[in-house]
Design an enzyme around this catalytic site. Structure first.
Site, PDB file in Angstrom:
ATOM      1  N   HIS A   1       0.917  -1.520  -0.212  1.00  0.00           N
ATOM      2  CA  HIS A   1      -0.215  -0.089   0.197  1.00  0.00           C
ATOM      3  C   HIS A   1       1.072   1.002   0.258  1.00  0.00           C
ATOM      4  CE1 HIS A   1      -4.071   0.528  -0.367  1.00  0.00           C
ATOM      5  NE2 HIS A   1      -4.480   0.162   1.103  1.00  0.00           N
TER       6      HIS A   1
ATOM      7  N   ASN B   1      -6.996   6.195   3.305  1.00  0.00           N
ATOM      8  CA  ASN B   1      -8.449   6.224   2.942  1.00  0.00           C
ATOM      9  C   ASN B   1      -8.573   7.388   3.174  1.00  0.00           C
ATOM     10  OD1 ASN B   1      -8.589   3.004   3.370  1.00  0.00           O
ATOM     11  ND2 ASN B   1      -9.277   3.037   5.133  1.00  0.00           N
TER      12      ASN B   1
ATOM     13  N   ASP C   1      -0.561   2.518  -5.677  1.00  0.00           N
ATOM     14  CA  ASP C   1      -0.371   0.468  -5.433  1.00  0.00           C
ATOM     15  C   ASP C   1      -1.947   0.233  -6.723  1.00  0.00           C
ATOM     16  OD1 ASP C   1      -2.854  -0.946  -2.818  1.00  0.00           O
ATOM     17  OD2 ASP C   1      -1.440   1.204  -2.637  1.00  0.00           O
TER      18      ASP C   1
ATOM     19  N   ASN D   1      -9.329   2.405  -1.674  1.00  0.00           N
ATOM     20  CA  ASN D   1      -9.701   3.391  -1.098  1.00  0.00           C
ATOM     21  C   ASN D   1      -9.089   4.950  -1.197  1.00  0.00           C
ATOM     22  OD1 ASN D   1     -12.198   1.559   0.013  1.00  0.00           O
ATOM     23  ND2 ASN D   1     -11.147   0.935   1.646  1.00  0.00           N
TER      24      ASN D   1
END
Length: 191
Positions: free
Chosen positions: A19, A66, A91, A112
């Protein structure tokens, strides 16, 4: 002027995870440009550089993935930039590890961080560079997969992809996004 944003999560516990490949790519770009990304502003770590004739703000949101849109919106409003002047690197689990995919616009595709950016910028019309991290194993939870540490081989592959993403940013700003797409949206082949 452009904002170049690499997405990731702040903190040592998230370093070298799938991430955080957006942060890796932004670090590669900063190294290439001789820039320092350490100024705290817009809920992010920021740096300044020049690519071609364009001034750029290098942005690593520190809001957690997020809610990345909060930081990007704050920076875009501060510099009075349109979403088309915000390039986002992140990513993508739908691409093979190390594969790049450059787009001028698009949906969140289940990511997200991108959902947050679309919500805060009010549009899907912003350039992005996706870096493939590979699909999650069937038995693994998605969050566990993207937040898991990279193995040695994966890390090397994603470091190479991060350097290519840095090259792609420079090409987008100097030659245009179509040129960058033609150069970098190619399927990687085994040597």
């Amino acid at each position: 002027m452009y904002i170049i944003a690499g997405l990731g999560n702040p903190g040592k516990e998230y370093e070298n995870t799938r991430h955080n490949v957006g942060f890796m790519a932004l670090d590669a770009l900063a190294d290439k440009l001789g820039a320092d990304i350490s100024e705290r502003k817009h809920k992010a770590l920021c740096g300044r550089a020049v690519i071609g004739k364009e001034k750029v703000i290098l942005l690593k949101p520190q809001t957690y993935m997020n809610v990345s849109g909060e930081s990007l919106r704050a920076a875009a409003e501060y510099y009075k930039l349109s979403p088309k002047q915000v390039v986002v690197i992140y990513d993508d689990i739908s691409l093979e590890p190390g594969q790049l995919r450059i787009r001028a616009r698009g949906s969140a595709g289940g990511h997200n961080g991108i959902k947050s950016i679309i919500a805060h910028l009010g549009t899907q019309e912003f350039p992005r560079i996706k870096i493939g991290v590979g699909a999650k194993p069937p038995q693994m939870d998605l969050a566990d997969y993207v937040l898991s540490r990279l193995g040695q081989g994966e890390r090397k592959l994603l470091e190479t992809a991060s350097k290519e993403a840095a090259e792609a940013v420079c090409e987008i700003l100097t030659e245009g996004i179509e040129s960058a797409m033609n150069t970098h949206n190619k399927k990687k082949t085994e040597d």
